[in-house]
Structures are given as structure tokens and as C-alpha cells.
Design a protein around this motif. Sequence first.
Motif, PDB file in Angstrom:
ATOM      1  N   ASP A 113       1.026  -1.183  -0.059  1.00  0.00           N
ATOM      2  CA  ASP A 113      -0.020  -0.086   0.091  1.00  0.00           C
ATOM      3  C   ASP A 113       0.911   1.152   0.122  1.00  0.00           C
ATOM      4  O   ASP A 113       2.230   1.265  -0.108  1.00  0.00           O
ATOM      5  CB  ASP A 113      -0.923  -0.143   1.225  1.00  0.00           C
ATOM      6  N   GLU A 114       0.344   2.299   0.033  1.00  0.00           N
ATOM      7  CA  GLU A 114       1.129   3.909  -0.033  1.00  0.00           C
ATOM      8  C   GLU A 114       2.092   3.771   1.072  1.00  0.00           C
ATOM      9  O   GLU A 114       3.047   4.582   1.150  1.00  0.00           O
ATOM     10  CB  GLU A 114       0.095   4.748  -0.158  1.00  0.00           C
ATOM     11  N   ASN A 115       1.870   3.017   2.397  1.00  0.00           N
ATOM     12  CA  ASN A 115       2.572   3.068   3.379  1.00  0.00           C
ATOM     13  C   ASN A 115       3.794   2.255   3.436  1.00  0.00           C
ATOM     14  O   ASN A 115       4.636   2.176   4.165  1.00  0.00           O
ATOM     15  CB  ASN A 115       1.920   2.970   4.732  1.00  0.00           C
ATOM     16  N   ASP A 116       3.777   1.229   2.354  1.00  0.00           N
ATOM     17  CA  ASP A 116       5.060   0.226   2.247  1.00  0.00           C
ATOM     18  C   ASP A 116       6.070   0.890   1.631  1.00  0.00           C
ATOM     19  O   ASP A 116       5.880   1.335   0.485  1.00  0.00           O
ATOM     20  CB  ASP A 116       4.482  -0.898   1.688  1.00  0.00           C
ATOM     21  N   LYS A 117       7.277   1.054   2.335  1.00  0.00           N
ATOM     22  CA  LYS A 117       8.336   1.678   1.564  1.00  0.00           C
ATOM     23  C   LYS A 117       9.276   0.595   1.461  1.00  0.00           C
ATOM     24  O   LYS A 117      10.359   1.038   0.462  1.00  0.00           O
ATOM     25  CB  LYS A 117       8.970   2.619   2.583  1.00  0.00           C
ATOM     26  N   LYS A 118       9.205  -0.559   1.656  1.00  0.00           N
ATOM     27  CA  LYS A 118      10.343  -1.538   1.229  1.00  0.00           C
ATOM     28  C   LYS A 118       9.902  -2.380   0.053  1.00  0.00           C
ATOM     29  O   LYS A 118      10.877  -2.336  -0.886  1.00  0.00           O
ATOM     30  CB  LYS A 118      10.267  -2.615   2.599  1.00  0.00           C
ATOM     31  N   GLY A 119       8.636  -2.950  -0.066  1.00  0.00           N
ATOM     32  CA  GLY A 119       8.140  -3.494  -1.264  1.00  0.00           C
ATOM     33  C   GLY A 119       8.880  -4.941  -1.664  1.00  0.00           C
ATOM     34  O   GLY A 119       9.770  -5.305  -0.663  1.00  0.00           O
ATOM     35  N   ARG A 120       8.595  -5.447  -2.531  1.00  0.00           N
ATOM     36  CA  ARG A 120       9.235  -6.601  -2.990  1.00  0.00           C
ATOM     37  C   ARG A 120       9.428  -6.503  -4.465  1.00  0.00           C
ATOM     38  O   ARG A 120       8.329  -6.253  -5.343  1.00  0.00           O
ATOM     39  CB  ARG A 120       8.536  -7.954  -2.488  1.00  0.00           C
ATOM     40  N   ILE A 121      10.366  -7.591  -5.097  1.00  0.00           N
ATOM     41  CA  ILE A 121      10.563  -7.595  -6.509  1.00  0.00           C
ATOM     42  C   ILE A 121       9.595  -8.625  -6.912  1.00  0.00           C
ATOM     43  O   ILE A 121       9.658  -9.856  -6.372  1.00  0.00           O
ATOM     44  CB  ILE A 121      12.119  -7.749  -6.725  1.00  0.00           C
ATOM     45  N   VAL A 122       9.072  -8.207  -8.014  1.00  0.00           N
ATOM     46  CA  VAL A 122       8.121  -9.192  -8.637  1.00  0.00           C
ATOM     47  C   VAL A 122       8.247  -9.260 -10.391  1.00  0.00           C
ATOM     48  O   VAL A 122       8.956  -8.295 -10.756  1.00  0.00           O
ATOM     49  CB  VAL A 122       6.660  -9.127  -8.417  1.00  0.00           C
ATOM     50  N   MET A 123       8.071 -10.393 -11.053  1.00  0.00           N
ATOM     51  CA  MET A 123       8.119 -10.438 -12.196  1.00  0.00           C
ATOM     52  C   MET A 123       6.878  -9.608 -13.011  1.00  0.00           C
ATOM     53  O   MET A 123       5.676 -10.237 -12.924  1.00  0.00           O
ATOM     54  CB  MET A 123       8.306 -11.736 -12.991  1.00  0.00           C
ATOM     55  N   SER A 124       7.057  -8.629 -13.730  1.00  0.00           N
ATOM     56  CA  SER A 124       5.918  -8.015 -14.054  1.00  0.00           C
ATOM     57  C   SER A 124       4.809  -8.681 -15.142  1.00  0.00           C
ATOM     58  O   SER A 124       3.789  -8.742 -15.169  1.00  0.00           O
ATOM     59  CB  SER A 124       5.991  -6.500 -14.614  1.00  0.00           C
ATOM     60  N   CYS A 125       5.464  -9.820 -15.860  1.00  0.00           N
ATOM     61  CA  CYS A 125       5.024 -10.483 -16.695  1.00  0.00           C
ATOM     62  C   CYS A 125       4.008 -11.452 -16.070  1.00  0.00           C
ATOM     63  O   CYS A 125       3.263 -12.409 -16.938  1.00  0.00           O
ATOM     64  CB  CYS A 125       5.828 -11.148 -17.921  1.00  0.00           C
ATOM     65  N   MET A 126       4.326 -11.837 -14.936  1.00  0.00           N
ATOM     66  CA  MET A 126       3.518 -13.020 -14.187  1.00  0.00           C
ATOM     67  C   MET A 126       2.894 -12.440 -13.086  1.00  0.00           C
ATOM     68  O   MET A 126       2.378 -13.210 -11.885  1.00  0.00           O
ATOM     69  CB  MET A 126       4.765 -13.892 -13.664  1.00  0.00           C
ATOM     70  N   THR A 127       2.569 -11.183 -12.980  1.00  0.00           N
ATOM     71  CA  THR A 127       1.842 -10.513 -11.866  1.00  0.00           C
ATOM     72  C   THR A 127       0.517 -10.037 -12.784  1.00  0.00           C
ATOM     73  O   THR A 127       0.238  -9.030 -13.678  1.00  0.00           O
ATOM     74  CB  THR A 127       2.644  -9.278 -11.374  1.00  0.00           C
ATOM     75  N   LEU A 128      -0.658 -10.388 -12.150  1.00  0.00           N
ATOM     76  CA  LEU A 128      -1.874  -9.840 -12.663  1.00  0.00           C
ATOM     77  C   LEU A 128      -2.250  -8.216 -12.149  1.00  0.00           C
ATOM     78  O   LEU A 128      -1.872  -8.068 -11.063  1.00  0.00           O
ATOM     79  CB  LEU A 128      -3.153 -10.869 -12.143  1.00  0.00           C
ATOM     80  N   VAL A 129      -2.832  -7.492 -12.978  1.00  0.00           N
ATOM     81  CA  VAL A 129      -3.085  -6.033 -12.473  1.00  0.00           C
ATOM     82  C   VAL A 129      -4.545  -6.373 -11.730  1.00  0.00           C
ATOM     83  O   VAL A 129      -5.266  -7.391 -11.879  1.00  0.00           O
ATOM     84  CB  VAL A 129      -3.481  -5.219 -13.717  1.00  0.00           C
ATOM     85  N   SER A 130      -4.329  -5.372 -10.733  1.00  0.00           N
ATOM     86  CA  SER A 130      -5.604  -5.546  -9.771  1.00  0.00           C
ATOM     87  C   SER A 130      -5.706  -3.958  -9.199  1.00  0.00           C
ATOM     88  O   SER A 130      -4.867  -3.339  -9.045  1.00  0.00           O
ATOM     89  CB  SER A 130      -5.466  -6.492  -8.567  1.00  0.00           C
ATOM     90  N   ASP A 131      -7.091  -3.628  -9.085  1.00  0.00           N
ATOM     91  CA  ASP A 131      -7.390  -2.385  -8.374  1.00  0.00           C
ATOM     92  C   ASP A 131      -6.537  -2.076  -7.116  1.00  0.00           C
ATOM     93  O   ASP A 131      -6.481  -2.551  -6.337  1.00  0.00           O
ATOM     94  CB  ASP A 131      -8.957  -2.201  -8.145  1.00  0.00           C
ATOM     95  N   GLY A 132      -5.886  -0.868  -7.295  1.00  0.00           N
ATOM     96  CA  GLY A 132      -4.959  -0.315  -6.208  1.00  0.00           C
ATOM     97  C   GLY A 132      -3.764  -1.027  -6.200  1.00  0.00           C
ATOM     98  O   GLY A 132      -2.980  -0.488  -5.391  1.00  0.00           O
ATOM     99  N   LEU A 133      -3.348  -1.577  -7.080  1.00  0.00           N
ATOM    100  CA  LEU A 133      -1.851  -2.144  -7.186  1.00  0.00           C
ATOM    101  C   LEU A 133      -0.617  -1.310  -7.400  1.00  0.00           C
ATOM    102  O   LEU A 133      -0.996  -0.284  -8.070  1.00  0.00           O
ATOM    103  CB  LEU A 133      -1.735  -3.277  -8.388  1.00  0.00           C
ATOM    104  N   ARG A 134       0.206  -1.310  -6.479  1.00  0.00           N
ATOM    105  CA  ARG A 134       1.251  -0.050  -6.618  1.00  0.00           C
ATOM    106  C   ARG A 134       2.455  -0.553  -6.960  1.00  0.00           C
ATOM    107  O   ARG A 134       2.757  -1.689  -6.298  1.00  0.00           O
ATOM    108  CB  ARG A 134       1.418   0.569  -5.128  1.00  0.00           C
ATOM    109  N   ILE A 135       3.156  -0.128  -7.715  1.00  0.00           N
ATOM    110  CA  ILE A 135       4.578  -0.547  -8.132  1.00  0.00           C
ATOM    111  C   ILE A 135       5.466   0.547  -8.495  1.00  0.00           C
ATOM    112  O   ILE A 135       5.101   1.726  -8.807  1.00  0.00           O
ATOM    113  CB  ILE A 135       4.455  -1.467  -9.467  1.00  0.00           C
ATOM    114  N   SER A 136       6.734   0.198  -8.499  1.00  0.00           N
ATOM    115  CA  SER A 136       7.828   1.272  -8.899  1.00  0.00           C
ATOM    116  C   SER A 136       8.621   0.401 -10.051  1.00  0.00           C
ATOM    117  O   SER A 136       8.974  -0.704  -9.793  1.00  0.00           O
ATOM    118  CB  SER A 136       8.530   1.823  -7.763  1.00  0.00           C
ATOM    119  N   ILE A 137       8.959   1.303 -11.098  1.00  0.00           N
ATOM    120  CA  ILE A 137       9.366   0.674 -12.327  1.00  0.00           C
ATOM    121  C   ILE A 137      11.399   1.094 -12.117  1.00  0.00           C
ATOM    122  O   ILE A 137      12.017   0.199 -12.307  1.00  0.00           O
ATOM    123  CB  ILE A 137       9.092   1.232 -13.531  1.00  0.00           C
TER     124      ILE A 137
END
Length: 901
Positions: free
Chosen positions: A55-79
Motif C-alpha cells: 500500500d502507500e505506506n509500504d516503503k520496502k516492497g518486494r521484487i516481482v516479475m511484471s509478466c507474471m503479475t496480474l493487474v488489480s485495483d489499487g496495485l502499486r509498483i515502482s519501475i
Amino acid sequence: MPIIYINDKPYEVEPEQNLLHACLTLGFDIPYFCWHPALHSVGACRMCAVKQFKDENDKKGRIVMSCMTLVSDGLRISIDDPEVVKFRKSVIEWLMLNHPHDCPVCDEGGECHLQDMTVLAGHTYRRTRFKKRTYVNQDLGPFIRHEMNRCIQCYRCVRFYLDYAGGRDLDVFGWHNRVYFGKNKDGLLRNEFSGNLIEICPTGVFTDKTFFKHYTRKWDLQSAPSVCTHCGLGCNIHADSRYGQLRRIRNRYHSDVNSYFLCDRGRFGYDFVNSSKRISKNLLRAVDDSFNAVAKEAILNEVEAEIKNKNIIGIGSSRASLESNYALKKLVGEDNFYIGTSSVESDMVSKVIDTLSNRAIKSATMNEVSNADAIVILGEDVLNFAPMLGLAVRRSILQKPSAIIKELHIEPWNDAAVREALQQKKGPLYIAVTNGTGLDKDATEVCCCAPADIARLGFAVAHKLDLESPAVEHLSEETDSLAQRIVDDLNDSKRPCIIAGTSLADKTIIEAAANIAQALYSKNSNARICFTVPSCNSIGLELLGGKPLEDAVEKSHRGEIETIIIIENDIYRHIDADKAGKLLHGADTVIAIDSIETSTTRKADIVLPAATFAESSGTFINNEARAQRFYKSFIPLPDIQDSWKWIRQILIDCNILNEDQWESLDSILEEIAERYESLKLITQAAKPADFRALEQKIPRQSHRYSGRTAIHAHKDVNEQPPPKDKDSALTYSMEGYSGQPPASLISHYWAPYWNSVQSVNKYQEYVGGPIRDDHAGIRLIEPSKHLKKEYFDEIPDAFKPLENSIYIVPSYHIFGSEELSSLSEPVTELIEPPYIAVNPDTIKSIETDGDGAVEVVFSETSYHLAVKVNPTIPKGLALVPMGFNGLQWDGLPFWRKEPKS
């Protein structure tokens, strides 16, 4: 619509997409290798990494493969998070560990996806100093070069070849970091679409061997949007040239037609343009029967003398442009124009046009065939007659099983999960043909029978779908049962499609297919029909109208012809050699306008050199009645010009046209549109020649073009101004509009960071969708809402073999059956010798010579043919391939007595 946040900014995206697909559609540059819009996701390369946050409070995040991740409402990513940038940089470094770094000598250099992604990911220096892994390359035939040392193990090649194109002879061998993509031994790749490996591969593992023979750097190629000439489907292509020579053919994306791919005939059959058989001079027959090259003015004076005040006829061509055929018709007059095909072929194509125009049936695009969930093929060996249609059929069989995916809540882009769920399940595909085809392994059922029985099966299916359609009498239990199974699957489908065409020269098959489509369409507006036609402009020629060649033969026999003008047509390929000879010898003068030396040009008295599709501009109309424009890629030699321009000059010399008429392609198209109701939309097929984007023309050359060369230094050291092009909005220059032009004028794909074919993503409304803002071409025939349901009712009798006789029907090969591609040097290596194929029981009664051959007579012409045994051919039938070494005839099918034993 889901809202996702990219770098803390909201974006609306389509649901059920993977994140990479969505980001590329939004215009973000995420590097990737293994993903492709047509192949979907396997997560093999790890290049498309992004950082995902809870969410917007998460500053650490995790690395995912974008081709294997489904879009969903509210999804937050950094490129561009520093950690994910570092990760992508490390991924490209390990993928490049064993790469030879041979860009200066690699065929792919300049449009290499690996180069693009390496730069995009920030990997610029290599730190490795150890010995690289090496492989032995394979000989894969005359089309494709193999260089396994460049491989980065993205698996695109085998995924396309095995899963998408249905190939069987390319696979992956080895494990870990010793993976090898190739064959179990050297040899030709036998799939009809193997050439797409060149564009599918993101590196230089598979490259174009035909291009290698006359290689030039990609940025020095001059390109133009064009249309393939090697069948009736009208696939969109880029014609790339250099120094007045056609160097290669590439796919030009069209969402409704060929999408991302081409067949091998379309990709590699281009070399006829550079053939030693090209006609490049104005030729006049001398007294000793030899040809002399003469000046343009002199040859036109000869032509004028042979036309004025004489009985002339014109013979058109289904491989010539619409404009050239119309120009000839205007020259000779309505009553003296002959369409250049036999009455059989003309009747077949007329039946297709009549059906599409006067029945409430909608013609299918190839994209609609791909998305059909039930297909019935009547009489067509599509992989050989119209190959790309076969690829579309192979995609369609996965549509019906896809319902399983939704039930299991599997996302359609998730390749591995989809495979696991579907296993070997395939959708309904029924094929009724005269012998086995390459699609048989994909079919639900295959019925091999005579043309009449194929038609009867079709009529029976139509009757079961709608009792208003005529019933078939004396139908066998086996055929009736098969018809019922077909009907059950058609009724259970949402997007059914019927495929038929002209290849068997039996119009009752077309009528039977029309009845099925009519019965379906009246209940389901998503039902479609797809017809095949013989040539790239068969529909256009028939829409212009004219008489068949047999009528010209009769007129010649009566001594009513003094001069014949023939454009881009070897009439020996359409009627029997004896008839063709009588037609030509019956005239005082034969004038041939053609690009290639043929049996017809060798009999002509005057030969004018015509431009090929790569040197001319014009319009073709494909099997679905889609008018499409093609443009010249380079300026031909001085004596060569478009056929219609030759005729324009003759019209002016004969005072039929003024000098200011037909000055451009647009002006002749406007006249065609005014004269023919069926062609009134023809001018909308592409932007006119006066179109400008920001007051600029569209460049044929890349902005990276090298500019000056020394090729003309022996004439003039000054750089020559580019030639003028009155027929299009394209310019022979690197200067011009640098943005995205309309779809019909896209000469090449390029975007910042994207020099490879993957740059097409930047031109689409969404990745994998149509080109933005505009479609190339326009459909001329659409079903009217006011048409009443109407059925054909001439049902043929069942086929019954006659004693001591065989029924000869045509067959086709992807290489050899089509005229122009057969002149391409790489293709000639794959053309089989002519033969006659029969059932094992039939061969027992045929008397062969010591070489296992038999003498067969077609229309008074004798052929010595090898005999092949094919158990899929029904008893009483014999198959002879069309187009091989003079095997052409006009009265198919024929009954012929077998030699007595």
C-alpha cells in the motif's frame, strides 16, 4: 476498470492483463525477453522485474516479475526503484555471460532486441574474463541461419514453433546453462512458418539466410509498406531495398490480417524481383526471331502502329494491380477485355463475390478465424493454398478449451498454468478434403472424399442446421452421422467459422459452405465464412469484369484478332498450352507487358518491362474483399515502369487520354471509384498522395540512414536529390515526419530504445491490438441487413468411381504451386518434381514405365509424371499438383482413361 499506481501516479488499465502488458500499453519502457504478445508469459528471463508495494505506506516492497503479475485495483509498483534497477542490471549481465558480443558481424545488429534491452537495463561493460560456452550450429535449410552461441534461453523459439505454429522438428535439448535450441540433426525446418523465428528470436540465433546473401546494415535499408503477392490473403509486409535491389521481406503488423507473422512463401519468395529472368529492357522481335533492345520512344511508336485502327483485345491478370487492369480495359474497351483466367477460375471467383454480396453472410478476417471456437473446412488444404489461414486455424482450436481456464480462474496470459489446465484438449475442427493435410493432427475429424461428396456433406450440415436449406437425398449413414456431429458442435459454439474456396475448382463446395454460413448467421451474428481465392488480386480483377480466356481463343480462331495486349500474365498457367498457342499465333502482333520472362513473353512480338510490386504502387483486393495499397520501395531501372503507366502513355499516344490525365495513382483510382459501384470505396484504402503529417511527407529511410555513399561517384560526386513520388505521401529520403504516420503509410517501426521489431508495441492502441488512429485498407463488401435468407439448391450426385477411369483433381504445395515465389532461388531448392498421386488400390491398375512414371494427358498435352502412393486419397481419384513445370490446365476436373495393363 482497475486503477493501478506506477511511481505513485494513478493509471487506468484493462482487467485480466499482466502487469508488463499494461505498462507497455501505457508507454513505459520495461525490458523483457521471454514475453511476446502472441505467446504470453512464462517468466523465464527475469528481465521485467518491478517493485510491488502492499500500500502507500509500504516503503520496502518486494521484487516481482511484471509478466507474471496480474493487474488489480489499487496495485502499486515502482519501475525505477534503485533496488529493482540494480536487479535488472544484474539479470542482463548474467544473460550476457556467454554471449559472444559479436554485434559488428551479427546479422541482427541494428534491430536487435537484445541490444535494445541491454542498453535499457544499463549494462554497458562486461567483467567476465573466462572462456565462453560454445555450440556447434546447424544447417536448417535455405531460409534460416543458426548461431546458437548468441542464445539467452528465452524459449521464445520453441514456444512459437511447437505451440503456436504446430511444428514438430525443432525442440529444446540439454539443461541448466547448457540448453540448446535446434533439431536432433541438421536439416530443413519443415514447418510452413519457420521464418517467423527470425523475428520472434530477440537475439541473432535465427537470422534470414536469404538476406545474408546480399546483406546490408538495417539502418541503410529503404522500406515501404506493401502487400504480399503470393496468395489471396493479402498479408501486410515491409519491402526492404538497397541500391535498387529488394533485400528482404518483413512482417508488417495488421491486427485483422496477418498480425505478427508471415508464412515462409511470403517471407522468402521475394527473390523473383532480383531474378535473372527479369525483363529490364524494351524488347522488339527481329526478323530472325531474336529480341532487340530499343529505346522507349521507338517501342511506343511500334505499339501505336500495331494498335491504331486494328482489332485489339486486352488480357488482364490477377497478379497485376487493380489500376493496371482498369487501364488496359479502358484502352481496349469493355467488350475486348479478357480477365486472363480460365472460365473455371472466373466462375469460382465470381461465385465467391456473388455469395459475399448477395447473401446475409459476413466474411471472416484472419483474426476472426483465429478467435473462432468451431471451424469446418470444406475442400481446402489451407496450409498449402493459403498458408497463413492454416496458422489462424491452429490458433482457433484453443478457443473452445479456454472456457476451462475461466472455470479454474486461471489468467489467460499465464502460459504454464494454461498448458497444465488444457493438456491436449482442442476445440472442434472438422476437415473434409480430397487427401490428408498438415492440419489433420489438430482436427476433431477428417473426411477424405471426392469434391462432390465434400459438397454433399456441406449441404447436409446446412439442412440439419436449418430445415429451409435443401435436403440431400441418398446420403450414406456414415456421412449423415458425421454431419450431425458437426451440427452439434456448431450449435454449441459462439463464434463458428466455415472455410471453403476455389482450389478444387468445384463451385458446389462454395455453395454448400455458403448454405452452412447462412444457416448459422441467421441465428448467430458472430458466425463467419472465409473463402480462399487463387491470387493476390483475383477479387479485384473479377470486380472489374471481363471475359474468360476461352472466349479469346474462340475469337482468335475466327480470325477476329489482329493485336493482343497482355499485362503481367503467363496465359500458359491458366489454359491448356495448345489453346494458349492457338490464341497467340492467331494474332498478327502480341504485346506483353510483364516483369518476368515467361512462356507468354517468349511468344510476344513486343515486350515492355513492367515493375514488380516492390517497384510500383497500386491496389490489391484480398479474399475478404479488403482493398489494400502497396507502395514502391525503390526506383526501378530506367526502362521499367508500372504497367498502368505504360498503358497511360499508349492511351495518350492514341489520343484517348490527355497529358494532364492520370498523372498520379490517385487520379486513376478516383475514376475507378466513379465508374464502379462495387469499387466506390477504393480511394479510402489508404491516405492520398497529397497527405502530409505536419506538412511533411513520410520517409522511406530510417533516421539512422548513413546518407552519402560512393555508389554514384563515377557519375557525379555531388549527392543527388531524392526522386519525386507523385503516387504516394512517401519520400525517398530520411527527412520527413518523425512521428507515427497512418497505418497504411508506416514504412518501418522505431521508437526511442526500441530499434527491433518489438517497437511495433509503440504504434498500437494497446499492445497486441490495432494500429493507433487508422486501419490499413478498407472492406468493400459487407452483408446488408436487408438481404433475405436464401439457399443454394443444386446438390451434386454422390461420386462413383468408373471402371478403368480415374478422376483427376488438383493439389497444391506451399513451394512450387505459386508462380512468382517459384522463381526465388531459395524456394526452388524445395520444389518437388511433378507427380501424380493415387490410392494404393488404384496404382495396381496403372501401367508405369521402368522409372515408375506414367504418361498423363491434359487437354491434348502429354505429361510424364512420377507416381506416388497416398493412402488418404479416396479410390478412383488421382491428385496432380498445380503450377509445377507447365502443369496447368483450364478444365478441371477431368476424366481420363488409365493406360491398359
